[in-house]
Design a protein around this motif. Structure first.
Motif, PDB file in Angstrom:
ATOM      1  N   PHE A  70       0.832  -1.208   0.000  1.00 10.63           N
ATOM      2  CA  PHE A  70       0.000   0.000   0.000  1.00 10.63           C
ATOM      3  C   PHE A  70       0.868   1.260   0.000  1.00 10.63           C
ATOM      4  CE2 PHE A  70      -2.332   3.437   1.984  1.00 10.63           C
ATOM      5  CZ  PHE A  70      -3.507   3.427   1.260  1.00 10.63           C
ATOM      6  N   LYS A  71       1.950   1.228   0.756  1.00 13.16           N
ATOM      7  CA  LYS A  71       2.835   2.403   0.857  1.00 13.16           C
ATOM      8  C   LYS A  71       3.411   2.801  -0.494  1.00 13.16           C
ATOM      9  CE  LYS A  71       4.727   1.508   5.449  1.00 13.16           C
ATOM     10  NZ  LYS A  71       5.951   1.122   6.152  1.00 13.16           N
ATOM     11  N   TYR A  72       3.704   1.799  -1.337  1.00  7.54           N
ATOM     12  CA  TYR A  72       4.481   2.075  -2.540  1.00  7.54           C
ATOM     13  C   TYR A  72       3.695   2.064  -3.848  1.00  7.54           C
ATOM     14  CZ  TYR A  72       8.264   1.641   0.746  1.00  7.54           C
ATOM     15  OH  TYR A  72       9.084   1.838   1.820  1.00  7.54           O
ATOM     16  N   ILE A  73       2.389   1.773  -3.806  1.00  9.10           N
ATOM     17  CA  ILE A  73       1.637   1.807  -5.054  1.00  9.10           C
ATOM     18  C   ILE A  73       1.234   3.242  -5.375  1.00  9.10           C
ATOM     19  CG2 ILE A  73       0.768  -0.559  -4.889  1.00  9.10           C
ATOM     20  CD1 ILE A  73      -1.877   0.547  -3.885  1.00  9.10           C
ATOM     21  N   ALA A  74       0.845   3.466  -6.626  1.00  7.26           N
ATOM     22  CA  ALA A  74       0.453   4.803  -7.083  1.00  7.26           C
ATOM     23  C   ALA A  74      -0.785   5.271  -6.324  1.00  7.26           C
ATOM     24  CB  ALA A  74       0.174   4.771  -8.576  1.00  7.26           C
TER      25      ALA A  74
END
Length: 113
Positions: A70-74
């Protein structure tokens, strides 16, 4: 007041939130997020009031893979990902119409009375 408490039966903060409203004689609707999650509209409105979707994620959730993903998705994909992985949301989420809180926040709830 139209109180909704979203949480799980095993969450201690959710139990404390239920107790808070019961002790004050305030009726509420409990929604077990293990059985029925939040709708897209509910999730969006809570996020809008509480600082965005990232504020809703529990960094200590058991599923650390989902938290990290979740932290790293667009940003445009975060709403859908959170809808799919509601088990990483901080609980309880307490809604009173357009107002809402994330986590155990009795000081805020007292102002609603």
């Amino acid at each position: 007041m139209n109180i909704q408490i979203f949480g799980t039966k095993k969450c201690n903060d959710t139990k404390k939130a239920q107790r808070f409203f019961k002790e004050r004689g305030i009726k509420f609707q409990f929604v077990d997020m293990n059985e029925k999650g939040m709708s897209k509209g509910e999730l969006s409105s809570v996020a809008a009031v509480n600082g965005g979707l990232s504020e809703m994620v529990n960094p200590n959730a058991k599923d650390q893979d989902a938290v990290n993903l979740f932290k790293y998705i667009a940003d445009e994909d975060k709403l859908e990902k959170l809808l799919e992985n509601q088990h990483i949301i901080k609980t309880p989420i307490v809604r009173n119409g357009k107002l809402s809180t994330i986590g155990y926040q009795p000081d805020v709830w007292k102002k609603w009375e």
